[in-house]
Write an enzyme that holds these catalytic residues in place. Sequence first.
Site, PDB file in Angstrom:
ATOM      1  N   ASP A   5     -33.356  54.673  74.580  1.00 50.50           N
ATOM      2  CA  ASP A   5     -33.367  53.652  75.257  1.00 50.50           C
ATOM      3  C   ASP A   5     -32.611  53.781  76.745  1.00 50.50           C
ATOM      4  O   ASP A   5     -31.537  54.021  76.531  1.00 50.50           O
ATOM      5  CB  ASP A   5     -32.850  52.283  74.834  1.00 50.50           C
ATOM      6  CG  ASP A   5     -34.035  51.489  74.139  1.00 50.50           C
ATOM      7  OD1 ASP A   5     -35.159  51.493  74.452  1.00 50.50           O
ATOM      8  OD2 ASP A   5     -33.631  50.686  72.982  1.00 50.50           O
ATOM      9  N   GLU A  25     -43.334  43.911  71.399  1.00 45.44           N
ATOM     10  CA  GLU A  25     -42.239  43.155  70.439  1.00 45.44           C
ATOM     11  C   GLU A  25     -42.786  41.737  70.399  1.00 45.44           C
ATOM     12  O   GLU A  25     -42.826  41.252  71.450  1.00 45.44           O
ATOM     13  CB  GLU A  25     -41.051  43.255  70.893  1.00 45.44           C
ATOM     14  CG  GLU A  25     -39.837  42.636  70.051  1.00 45.44           C
ATOM     15  CD  GLU A  25     -38.386  43.313  70.553  1.00 45.44           C
ATOM     16  OE1 GLU A  25     -38.314  44.104  71.081  1.00 45.44           O
ATOM     17  OE2 GLU A  25     -37.705  42.693  69.864  1.00 45.44           O
TER      18      GLU A  25
HETATM   19  O1  KIV Z   1     -33.328  48.832  70.881  1.00 37.32           O
HETATM   20  C1  KIV Z   1     -34.431  48.511  69.960  1.00 37.32           C
HETATM   21  O2  KIV Z   1     -33.926  48.916  68.864  1.00 37.32           O
HETATM   22  C2  KIV Z   1     -35.744  48.466  70.422  1.00 37.32           C
HETATM   23  C3  KIV Z   1     -36.646  48.086  69.163  1.00 37.32           C
HETATM   24  C4  KIV Z   1     -36.193  46.844  68.698  1.00 37.32           C
HETATM   25  C5  KIV Z   1     -37.850  48.352  69.503  1.00 37.32           C
HETATM   26  O3  KIV Z   1     -35.966  48.399  71.370  1.00 37.32           O
END
Ligand code: KIV
Length: 268
Positions: free
Chosen positions: A87, A186
């Site tokens: 991310d 989500e």
């Molecule tokens: O940060 C995370 O764990 C996520 C998932 C919920 C898809 O983005």
Amino acid sequence: MDDVKRVTTQTLKEMKARSIPIAMLTAYDYTSARILDGAGIDVILVGDSASNVIAGHETTLPITLEQMIYHAQCVVRAVTRALVVVDLPFGSYQGNSQEGLNSAIRVMKETGAHAVKLEGGKATVPALERILDAGIPVMGHLGLTPQSIYRFGTYRVRAQSAEEADRLREDAKLLDVAGCFAVVLEKIPASLAGEVSRSIGIPTIGIGAGVHCDGQVLVTHDALGLTTDFNPRFVRHYARLAETISDSVRAFVADVRLRAFPGPDESY
Ligand code: KIV
């Protein structure tokens, strides 16, 4: 010789084409990532949910790029098969596509991960196009995007109104056309997630988005029952590790108090 066949973005495309559901879980450290990888998970997400489940913050907003890079480095060292997606944290790409590119390049260069994930639709396209142009695979994330929680004001199901559902349909197409290799959906209605999954070429990975997505993701701490105070209906507990750990710690404390540990076989 290493004969493990690595999961790639191409593998995920083929899985969608063959209707084989994709399994994705989060990891933030070496030991857990090694277990997940050994157990056959397809994709490991180094999620900014580390901000919640590792650092104890209420939201994902405080985690920094440096911290995400550290978690990703720990995970990548463990993984031999799964695709590792990281991310991009809040503030590392929003509103500035050059900064987005710089953040993605740092993640790829400093961690050895295979792809990055960005939250958002139309507004994110300039950043994700630059990142894709640099040869970096991008996973999108639509619906309840936790980095925008203060704009939403609530964690309730998204895209329930016709207007928001239409915007999500458009955003999913934009991400597909722009060249994302997959998109997380989500907390949206299952019927909408199914419709989007059928209408775009890239795999959808659902969390709270019903069974018709091309894959499913959960935060590992939730799925394994390590978190005890977060129980939305989309989480299935595959274990109750908080109880197991608590019982084990109690047993250790009792043994220490009774001088029952260590025994002769555990001593030199
Ligand atoms: O940060 C995370 O764990 C996520 C998932 C919920 C898809 O983005």
